[in-house]
Design a protein around this motif. Structure first.
Motif, PDB file in Angstrom:
ATOM      1  N   ALA A 248       0.831  -1.198   0.000  1.00 58.55           N
ATOM      2  CA  ALA A 248       0.000   0.000   0.000  1.00 58.55           C
ATOM      3  C   ALA A 248       0.867   1.251   0.000  1.00 58.55           C
ATOM      4  N   ASN A 249       0.235   2.374  -0.379  1.00 58.55           N
ATOM      5  CA  ASN A 249       0.827   3.704  -0.425  1.00 58.55           C
ATOM      6  C   ASN A 249       1.656   3.870  -1.706  1.00 58.55           C
ATOM      7  N   ASP A 250       2.470   4.901  -1.750  1.00 58.89           N
ATOM      8  CA  ASP A 250       3.198   5.289  -2.955  1.00 58.89           C
ATOM      9  C   ASP A 250       4.411   4.392  -3.166  1.00 58.89           C
ATOM     10  N   TYR A 251       4.397   3.598  -4.235  1.00 55.32           N
ATOM     11  CA  TYR A 251       5.460   2.618  -4.469  1.00 55.32           C
ATOM     12  C   TYR A 251       6.827   3.252  -4.664  1.00 55.32           C
ATOM     13  N   SER A 252       6.882   4.550  -4.984  1.00 58.42           N
ATOM     14  CA  SER A 252       8.126   5.181  -5.407  1.00 58.42           C
ATOM     15  C   SER A 252       9.000   5.676  -4.264  1.00 58.42           C
ATOM     16  N   GLY A 253       8.607   5.418  -3.003  1.00 60.99           N
ATOM     17  CA  GLY A 253       9.409   5.939  -1.909  1.00 60.99           C
ATOM     18  C   GLY A 253       9.211   5.195  -0.611  1.00 60.99           C
ATOM     19  N   PRO A 254       9.659   5.778   0.507  1.00 57.06           N
ATOM     20  CA  PRO A 254       9.689   5.079   1.788  1.00 57.06           C
ATOM     21  C   PRO A 254       8.338   4.859   2.445  1.00 57.06           C
ATOM     22  N   LYS A 255       7.263   5.490   1.962  1.00 56.99           N
ATOM     23  CA  LYS A 255       5.947   5.242   2.538  1.00 56.99           C
ATOM     24  C   LYS A 255       5.365   3.894   2.119  1.00 56.99           C
ATOM     25  N   TYR A 256       5.885   3.316   1.054  1.00 58.18           N
ATOM     26  CA  TYR A 256       5.380   2.033   0.577  1.00 58.18           C
ATOM     27  C   TYR A 256       5.678   0.958   1.619  1.00 58.18           C
ATOM     28  N   ALA A 257       4.714   0.107   1.899  1.00 56.46           N
ATOM     29  CA  ALA A 257       4.856  -0.897   2.949  1.00 56.46           C
ATOM     30  C   ALA A 257       3.967  -2.086   2.642  1.00 56.46           C
ATOM     31  N   THR A 258       4.153  -3.160   3.409  1.00 56.77           N
ATOM     32  CA  THR A 258       3.392  -4.396   3.239  1.00 56.77           C
ATOM     33  C   THR A 258       2.573  -4.665   4.494  1.00 56.77           C
ATOM     34  N   GLY A 259       1.281  -4.905   4.312  1.00 54.23           N
ATOM     35  CA  GLY A 259       0.399  -5.225   5.423  1.00 54.23           C
ATOM     36  C   GLY A 259      -0.287  -6.557   5.219  1.00 54.23           C
ATOM     37  N   TYR A 260      -1.222  -6.873   6.117  1.00 53.95           N
ATOM     38  CA  TYR A 260      -1.962  -8.125   5.964  1.00 53.95           C
ATOM     39  C   TYR A 260      -3.323  -8.013   6.641  1.00 53.95           C
ATOM     40  N   ALA A 261      -4.229  -8.908   6.219  1.00 55.44           N
ATOM     41  CA  ALA A 261      -5.561  -9.015   6.799  1.00 55.44           C
ATOM     42  C   ALA A 261      -5.919 -10.492   6.880  1.00 55.44           C
ATOM     43  N   THR A 262      -6.779 -10.860   7.813  1.00 53.30           N
ATOM     44  CA  THR A 262      -7.109 -12.264   8.027  1.00 53.30           C
ATOM     45  C   THR A 262      -8.614 -12.503   7.963  1.00 53.30           C
ATOM     46  N   ALA A 263      -8.965 -13.756   7.626  1.00 51.81           N
ATOM     47  CA  ALA A 263     -10.371 -14.156   7.548  1.00 51.81           C
ATOM     48  C   ALA A 263     -10.477 -15.653   7.801  1.00 51.81           C
ATOM     49  N   SER A 264     -11.651 -16.086   8.236  1.00 48.24           N
ATOM     50  CA  SER A 264     -11.886 -17.517   8.452  1.00 48.24           C
ATOM     51  C   SER A 264     -12.427 -18.201   7.206  1.00 48.24           C
ATOM     52  N   ALA A 265     -12.865 -17.411   6.219  1.00 47.62           N
ATOM     53  CA  ALA A 265     -13.341 -17.935   4.939  1.00 47.62           C
ATOM     54  C   ALA A 265     -12.589 -17.239   3.828  1.00 47.62           C
ATOM     55  N   ILE A 266     -12.383 -17.922   2.727  1.00 44.86           N
ATOM     56  CA  ILE A 266     -11.551 -17.362   1.664  1.00 44.86           C
ATOM     57  C   ILE A 266     -12.135 -16.083   1.087  1.00 44.86           C
ATOM     58  N   THR A 267     -13.453 -15.959   1.091  1.00 38.78           N
ATOM     59  CA  THR A 267     -14.088 -14.756   0.545  1.00 38.78           C
ATOM     60  C   THR A 267     -14.264 -13.651   1.588  1.00 38.78           C
ATOM     61  N   GLY A 268     -13.800 -13.891   2.823  1.00 41.28           N
ATOM     62  CA  GLY A 268     -13.879 -12.889   3.863  1.00 41.28           C
ATOM     63  C   GLY A 268     -15.122 -13.023   4.717  1.00 41.28           C
ATOM     64  N   PRO A 269     -15.392 -12.025   5.568  1.00 33.82           N
ATOM     65  CA  PRO A 269     -14.735 -10.710   5.606  1.00 33.82           C
ATOM     66  C   PRO A 269     -13.328 -10.769   6.195  1.00 33.82           C
ATOM     67  N   TYR A 270     -12.439  -9.892   5.680  1.00 34.02           N
ATOM     68  CA  TYR A 270     -11.059  -9.819   6.123  1.00 34.02           C
ATOM     69  C   TYR A 270     -10.886  -8.664   7.110  1.00 34.02           C
ATOM     70  N   THR A 271     -10.147  -8.932   8.183  1.00 36.28           N
ATOM     71  CA  THR A 271      -9.842  -7.930   9.195  1.00 36.28           C
ATOM     72  C   THR A 271      -8.374  -7.544   9.078  1.00 36.28           C
ATOM     73  N   LYS A 272      -8.113  -6.258   8.869  1.00 36.97           N
ATOM     74  CA  LYS A 272      -6.747  -5.797   8.695  1.00 36.97           C
ATOM     75  C   LYS A 272      -6.004  -5.731  10.025  1.00 36.97           C
ATOM     76  N   ALA A 273      -4.697  -6.045   9.981  1.00 34.04           N
ATOM     77  CA  ALA A 273      -3.840  -5.798  11.127  1.00 34.04           C
ATOM     78  C   ALA A 273      -3.726  -4.292  11.347  1.00 34.04           C
ATOM     79  N   VAL A 274      -3.498  -3.898  12.584  1.00 32.73           N
ATOM     80  CA  VAL A 274      -3.442  -2.475  12.907  1.00 32.73           C
ATOM     81  C   VAL A 274      -2.202  -1.824  12.305  1.00 32.73           C
ATOM     82  N   GLN A 275      -1.071  -2.548  12.312  1.00 20.86           N
ATOM     83  CA  GLN A 275       0.187  -2.021  11.808  1.00 20.86           C
ATOM     84  C   GLN A 275       0.663  -2.861  10.622  1.00 20.86           C
ATOM     85  N   PRO A 276       1.415  -2.270   9.691  1.00 19.65           N
ATOM     86  CA  PRO A 276       1.953  -3.050   8.567  1.00 19.65           C
ATOM     87  C   PRO A 276       2.999  -4.054   9.017  1.00 19.65           C
TER      88      PRO A 276
END
Length: 333
Positions: A248-276
């Motif tokens: 997420a964020n601008d790929y061209s600089g230091p704000k770009y980061a990787t996060g994750y979200a989890t779900a119990s079913a493949i189609t969701g709903p997905y809950t995002k982690a608070v921090q990347p």
């Protein structure tokens, strides 16, 4: 059992030292890493395993060889890239383009984010993003090949996915679930034109060449660190939990980061982690993103991603160990 995106693999618990959770700082290198696998220094930023322009990496293991695929280099250097390794640490960048000829609907110069997986019945499937002439947006195509290095031949006269009203589509990622059902994830490229960016999921035929049913929206941008977009999906099944990694964020600089979200079913709903999961501050790699998680033959798990050099002129390939705290992925720099 853990089912990895872009391939199916059973991952045993890894004997790794946990040193980065979300945006924590550097610590000791992973314990239990055998010779021939990448490790990290406790006092320095991780070194790239392929110090070349190699963005949006996707990894595949066949026999005793790892294959890494990447977006084309900046400039007129072919459509896609492929490199090989025996140990995830030393890589050989091949000179042959795995996709030497684009389909008729695509224009040259914007071929991105390849994903390669083994096909049912033999051979390999390549998904890729390329720029379409009509509609004038990025779209996703599919190709087939008999070897991991290609050459891959495009399938069909039209893109596989091309939602022009949503800004087009990029960042394809294949996923095979524990029951053998095959899926494709992607991002609608809404940030091209002031629209939301969603990560989508849709079933495919067993050969991966056609879509089945309708797509499902998974997540969109919304957290402060994400800026105005999410992209580069990668899906993992850990036990009964589905973990959706993304950049997420601008790929061209230091704000770009990787996060994750989890779900119990493949189609969701997905809950995002608070921090990347991966950040510039947490890894000392500028703009860590475009991730792919894989398992090695010994059951250890790894995350491949790209990061900028100091001059921010190219994005090199990094590989770091991954372990799990419950259903939460943890990366050791």
């Amino acid at each position: 059992m853990v089912v990895w995106s872009r391939r199916v693999a059973v991952v045993a618990a890894a004997a790794l030292t946990v040193s980065l959770a979300a945006c924590g700082g550097p610590s000791s290198s992973a314990s239990g890493a055998s010779a021939g696998t990448p490790t990290a220094s406790a006092s320095a930023a991780p070194a790239p395993v392929l110090d070349d322009d190699f963005p949006d990496p996707d990894l595949l293991h066949v026999g005793d060889t790892w294959y890494a695929y990447a977006t084309q280099k900046t400039g007129p250097f072919g459509n896609l890239q492929v490199a090989t390794s025996k140990d995830l640490r030393s890589w050989n960048l091949l000179s042959d383009d795995p996709l030497p000829k684009l389909p008729r609907w695509a224009t040259a110069g914007r071929t991105w984010a390849p994903d390669v997986s083994a096909a049912r019945g033999g051979g390999y499937v390549l998904y890729f993003a390329a720029h379409s002439a009509d509609p004038y947006v990025q779209c996703i195509g599919v190709a087939r090949g008999s070897a991991p290095t290609g050459p891959f031949t495009p399938v069909g006269d039209k893109p596989l996915i091309c939602p022009g009203d949503l800004g087009g589509a990029i960042d394809p990622a294949s996923f095979v679930d524990a029951d053998g059902t095959r899926y494709l994830l992607w991002k609608n490229d809404g940030n091209c034109c002031g629209k939301d960016t969603w990560l989508w999921l849709q079933k495919t035929t067993p050969d991966g060449l056609r879509l089945v049913g309708s797509p499902t929206k998974l997540i969109k941008q919304g957290q402060a660190w994400e800026g105005n977009l999410v992209e580069a999906p990668d899906l993992v099944r850990h036990g009964s939990t589905y973990t959706l990694l993304y950049s997420a964020n601008d790929y061209s600089g230091p704000k770009y980061a990787t996060g994750y979200a989890t779900a119990s079913a493949i189609t969701g709903p997905y809950t995002k982690a608070v921090q990347p999961l991966l950040t510039t501050d947490g890894t000392d790699v500028v703009g860590p993103g475009g991730d792919d998680v894989v398992a090695d033959p010994d059951g250890r798990s790894w995350i491949a991603f790209h990061g900028w050099d100091e001059a921010q002129t190219r994005r090199a390939l990094y590989v770091l160990p991954v372990t799990w705290q419950g259903d939460r992925p943890v990366v050791s720099p």
